[in-house]
Design a protein around this motif. Structure first.
Motif, PDB file in Angstrom:
ATOM      1  N   VAL A   1       8.690  -2.311   1.765  1.00 22.28           N
ATOM      2  CA  VAL A   1       9.026  -2.729   0.397  1.00 22.28           C
ATOM      3  C   VAL A   1      10.144  -1.843  -0.129  1.00 22.28           C
ATOM      4  N   HIS A   2      11.151  -2.454  -0.713  1.00 21.64           N
ATOM      5  CA  HIS A   2      12.306  -1.723  -1.241  1.00 21.64           C
ATOM      6  C   HIS A   2      12.432  -2.082  -2.723  1.00 21.64           C
ATOM      7  N   VAL A   3      12.183  -1.120  -3.603  1.00 23.92           N
ATOM      8  CA  VAL A   3      12.228  -1.406  -5.038  1.00 23.92           C
ATOM      9  C   VAL A   3      13.358  -0.645  -5.713  1.00 23.92           C
ATOM     10  N   TYR A   4      13.853  -1.252  -6.789  1.00 24.39           N
ATOM     11  CA  TYR A   4      14.879  -0.647  -7.618  1.00 24.39           C
ATOM     12  C   TYR A   4      14.246  -0.330  -8.975  1.00 24.39           C
ATOM     13  N   PHE A   5      14.888   0.525  -9.728  1.00 26.69           N
ATOM     14  CA  PHE A   5      14.358   0.872 -11.044  1.00 26.69           C
ATOM     15  C   PHE A   5      15.357   0.531 -12.145  1.00 26.69           C
TER      16      PHE A   5
ATOM     17  N   THR B   1      -3.648   1.572  -4.372  1.00 25.57           N
ATOM     18  CA  THR B   1      -2.644   2.457  -3.817  1.00 25.57           C
ATOM     19  C   THR B   1      -1.779   1.717  -2.817  1.00 25.57           C
ATOM     20  N   ILE B   2      -0.546   2.161  -2.679  1.00 28.17           N
ATOM     21  CA  ILE B   2       0.315   1.773  -1.555  1.00 28.17           C
ATOM     22  C   ILE B   2       0.381   3.008  -0.685  1.00 28.17           C
ATOM     23  N   ALA B   3      -0.316   2.977   0.459  1.00 26.99           N
ATOM     24  CA  ALA B   3      -0.465   4.167   1.289  1.00 26.99           C
ATOM     25  C   ALA B   3       0.846   4.542   1.960  1.00 26.99           C
TER      26      ALA B   3
ATOM     27  N   GLU C   1      18.976   5.544  -5.607  1.00 28.02           N
ATOM     28  CA  GLU C   1      18.839   4.608  -6.713  1.00 28.02           C
ATOM     29  C   GLU C   1      17.632   3.709  -6.526  1.00 28.02           C
ATOM     30  N   GLU C   2      16.914   3.865  -5.426  1.00 25.26           N
ATOM     31  CA  GLU C   2      15.779   3.015  -5.142  1.00 25.26           C
ATOM     32  C   GLU C   2      14.824   3.731  -4.191  1.00 25.26           C
ATOM     33  N   VAL C   3      13.706   3.088  -3.911  1.00 19.21           N
ATOM     34  CA  VAL C   3      12.700   3.670  -3.035  1.00 19.21           C
ATOM     35  C   VAL C   3      12.270   2.620  -2.017  1.00 19.21           C
ATOM     36  N   SER C   4      12.188   3.022  -0.753  1.00 19.14           N
ATOM     37  CA  SER C   4      11.698   2.148   0.309  1.00 19.14           C
ATOM     38  C   SER C   4      10.421   2.733   0.891  1.00 19.14           C
TER      39      SER C   4
ATOM     40  N   MET D   1       3.479   1.335  -8.842  1.00 16.10           N
ATOM     41  CA  MET D   1       2.712   1.729  -7.669  1.00 16.10           C
ATOM     42  C   MET D   1       3.591   2.401  -6.619  1.00 16.10           C
ATOM     43  N   MET D   2       4.828   1.951  -6.484  1.00 13.81           N
ATOM     44  CA  MET D   2       5.734   2.580  -5.535  1.00 13.81           C
ATOM     45  C   MET D   2       6.105   3.984  -5.997  1.00 13.81           C
ATOM     46  N   ARG D   3       6.231   4.171  -7.291  1.00  9.91           N
ATOM     47  CA  ARG D   3       6.534   5.507  -7.803  1.00  9.91           C
ATOM     48  C   ARG D   3       5.366   6.459  -7.539  1.00  9.91           C
ATOM     49  N   HIS D   4       4.162   5.910  -7.471  1.00 10.38           N
ATOM     50  CA  HIS D   4       2.968   6.728  -7.228  1.00 10.38           C
ATOM     51  C   HIS D   4       2.387   6.437  -5.847  1.00 10.38           C
TER      52      HIS D   4
END
Length: 224
Positions: free
Chosen positions: A134-138, A222-224, A127-130, A163-166
Motif C-alpha cells: 500500500v502506498h499512501v500520500y498525505f 493494525t497494518i502489521a 512525501e508518502e509512505v509505502s 493506520m499507515m501512519r501508525h
C-alpha cells in the motif's frame, strides 16, 4: 484532528470549515475554553490531535508549555503581522513553526506531515509512505494499492492514512473515529468506523489478494 485557538469565533469557525473541506476534523476554542479543555481532556483523546494552531490571542507564548504537559503534537502559530522579534520569542517559547496569515490549510497539513515524518526519523524529503503493498500520500491524493491507484471515499482514505501512519501499532476504534470525525461529532456513532473499515478491507483485499489489516477484540486494528 486539529485544534484552533483564537479570540475570534469567525476565525476558528472558518478554519474548522476549511479543514472539513479537506476531510480533516477540526475544532476551535477561545483561549479560556481551550485552557479548560486541554487540562481536563483524557490523554487517550488528546492522542487524536494532530496539531494545535494558535492564532490571535493574549499570552499565547505560554500555550506551548501548557500543551506540552499533555501532548506532543506540533504547535503552530499563525501570525498576521511579520515581526522577527515576536517570531523569535515564539520559537523560544517552544512552538514548532510560525506561519504568516493568510495560510491555506493544505500548507498547514503539509507542514505538519513534514514534522511528523521527522519525528518518526524518516527522510524529510519523503512525501508518502509505502508498506505491505500500500502506498499512501498525505496531500489528498488517492492511494496506490498493488501498483494501481485506488479511488477511495474521503473517510476511507483518511482511515487508511491514519493506520499507515501508525503501522505496526494497534489503534482502537475510538482512536480511528476521533482521527476521522473528531472528538465533538456527537451526531455520528463510533460504530460507523466498523462499516468504513469493512468496506476498506474488501477493496484492499480485491487489489492485493490478501487483507493487510488485522483486527483483534480489545486491541483494535493494525497494518502489521
Amino acid at each position: 484532528m486539529y485544534i484552533v485557538i483564537d479570540d475570534r469565533s469567525l476565525v476558528t469557525e472558518g478554519y474548522r470549515s476549511l479543514f472539513s473541506g479537506e476531510g480533516v476534523p477540526a475544532i476551535g476554542f477561545t483561549p479560556t475554553k481551550f485552557e479548560e479543555w486541554v487540562e481536563d481532556t483524557p490523554t487517550e483523546d488528546l492522542r487524536s490531535v494532530e496539531a494545535f494552531l494558535i492564532g490571535d490571542c493574549e499570552e499565547r507564548s505560554r500555550y506551548p508549555m501548557l500543551i506540552r504537559r499533555r501532548s506532543q503534537a506540533p504547535v503552530i502559530v499563525m501570525n498576521e503581522v511579520v515581526s522577527l522579534e515576536r517570531t523569535l520569542e515564539l520559537f523560544a517559547a517552544g512552538v514548532d513553526d510560525v506561519v504568516r496569515k493568510p495560510v491555506h490549510v493544505r500548507e498547514i497539513l503539509a507542514r505538519v506531515n513534514a514534522m511528523q515524518r521527522r519525528s518518526e526519523k524518516r527522510r524529510a524529503s519523503d512525501e508518502e509512505v509505502s508498506h505491505a503493498g500500500v502506498h499512501v500520500y498525505f496531500n489528498g491524493r488517492d492511494p496506490e494499492v498493488g501498483g494501481e491507484v485506488l479511488p477511495l471515499p474521503r473517510r476511507e482514505r483518511r482511515i487508511l492514512e491514519f493506520m499507515m501512519r501508525h503501522r505496526g501499532k494497534w489503534v482502537t476504534k475510538t482512536q480511528v473515529f476521533n482521527a476521522v470525525y473528531g472528538l465533538f461529532d456527537a451526531e455520528v456513532d463510533e460504530a460507523v468506523v466498523e462499516s468504513h473499515i469493512s468496506k476498506l478491507r474488501k477493496k484492499l483485499r480485491a487489489k492485493l489478494e490478501y487483507d493487510p489489516i488485522e483486527s483483534r477484540r480489545y486491541l483494535g486494528y493494525t497494518i502489521a
